[in-house]
Design an enzyme around this catalytic site. Sequence first.
Site, PDB file in Angstrom:
ATOM      1  CB  SER A 392       3.591  23.295   5.903  1.00  0.00           C
ATOM      2  OG  SER A 392       2.224  22.970   5.885  1.00  0.00           O
ATOM      3  CE  LYS A 395       2.347  20.337   8.970  1.00  0.00           C
ATOM      4  NZ  LYS A 395       1.858  21.347   8.026  1.00  0.00           N
ATOM      5  CB  SER A 449       3.646  18.777   4.920  1.00  0.00           C
ATOM      6  OG  SER A 449       3.501  20.079   5.436  1.00  0.00           O
TER       7      SER A 449
END
Length: 617
Positions: A392, A395, A449
């Site tokens: 993640s 992101k 997230s």
Amino acid sequence: MSADLVILVQALGWALLHFLWKGALVGLATACLLRLLRDGKPQSRYAILCGALSLCLAIPVLDTYRYFTAAAAVLGDVDASSVLPALARRSAAPALMQQVMPWVVALWLSGVLAMATRLAAGLVWIRRISRAGGSWADARWQACVSQLAARCGVRRKIALRVAPQLPGPMTAGWWRPVVLVPAALLTQMPPALIEALLAHEVAHIRRMDFLVNLLQGVVEALLFFHPIVWWLSRGIRTEREEIADDIAAALIGEPRRVAIALEQLSQIQVAEARLDPMAQWAKSGSLSNRIRRLVRPNHRPLGWKILLLAGALSVAATGWLVSAQQSAPMLADGRLQGAVAAAARLFSRTAAHDALKAFVDAVEPDNVLVLDDNSGEVLLQKNEGNVVPIASLTKLMTAMVVLDAKPDMDRIISISHADADALKSIRSGLPVGTSLPLRQVMQLALMSSDNRAAYALARSYPGGLPAFEVALRAKISALGLAHTTLKEPTGLSAHNTSTAADVAIMASAASRYPEITHDTTNASDVIKINGKPVEYRNTNPLVGLAGWDIQLSKTGFTNEAGRCLIMRIKSAGKNITMVLLSARRTATWDQDLMKLRDLLRSGAVAGEQRSVMTRPY
């Protein structure tokens, strides 16, 4: 026990204790010389380090001899039972110290035995794997090695063998040298690059590095208790690899080809095997530094002022040591405690760095980079150039691409069935049908997230998901992320890969977006979902805790990526970026991060200046 043996034990014990501060002085003088020669050729630094390590061996040997002869001359012909009382009457040191010396020597002998066993095991392993390796089927490569050896001035025959269980090419043996090459290289590396690696190994044979390395191992076994010895030995191995790189580049006439070969070698995944310190490995040393040297050599001729200063420093250090030798410590030693205290102060900085390394070993991240953002210093690095999944952390790039489009942050985005279908079997805190302003969708993607939120940001990008993917590739190129590949916006794909060095650049760029720094450092928030208030928390539990001044944060986790973390924090007046990738142990993750913060806050950890991180955005 004879009187001579009692005196010898006392002399050896005192020599070992006094080597603590004398070795520290050798290390300090060597560090100063290396600093002066930092822009010189590696041969100069190698000579300094080898001389310093030889001096470290000579000091306790000469001290033992001097102390033994001095004590024997003063005591005369006495029996064994009278030695210690006679020494106690003539020595300024406490009598208890005389009684402790046999234990000091016994502990030292135990350590030497353990280190000698380790050294012998390494030699046995080298012999076994050398014999187990098969001959290279293609005779042209043996001819290539023979030609390289002839051009390098090596008259001894060099055997070339293939071994499956090796992480990289290595050289073993001195009188009958053998070059072992992992089988994976034959299928994963072009012939021109294999030749460059073989030239590197031939350079080791020409310099008799195996023999020198064996002597290093003997010194390490005898003086295992002193950190300076290990520091010097590690420096010798680093400079040795750089010298071999230079010779290999001269042999084939293409330094860049050697650099490319090293770069590809670092990417090839071969069977795991220990890097035995007795062998000469092409992977030894810092590959990133070695590659940078070959591509952009920065040798500068040493001016006469530097040479004069270096000579003066060497003469001063030698004179100080000689003057310190004039008194036998068994007969007059009132300075031991002060010397040990001075050595402890000198090693405090080294101890802090070792503690930081111990932290990394504890959490087992495969890839680590810790930077001082203000100075550009690398405080800690470990496989920072290896390409791995980043989960993640993706992101951050997703958010930057969306914000670069200058969107209306109040525009409503709805979570659709397309978002859910694209991320099947993935839990989300956003049910299908939820409608939120873009700013809150981004907040959930960064703070919590949330994968559906990240996917919805990309899907609602002007021009849709295809336009987002084009903009994402353009952003990667604009940031100069040469080792980064992102296939989708959430990080769930194992094909979203990068390096710790690239992720640090990513974080530096993301820190310039106020929306990203705000959302990633928000501990929690309550957002209405279909009319009902729902509390969302930051995936990094350290955000918002007392004692943490976090400027940017993002976590990530998938089975393929392991635990990932990027944080920019302020500690002890410094702005620090921490990148941890591929950590597998998660039970005490938060406590380990607190240990890291305390180590950085101590201000005792420092690294070397690096310019590689200062890329334009």
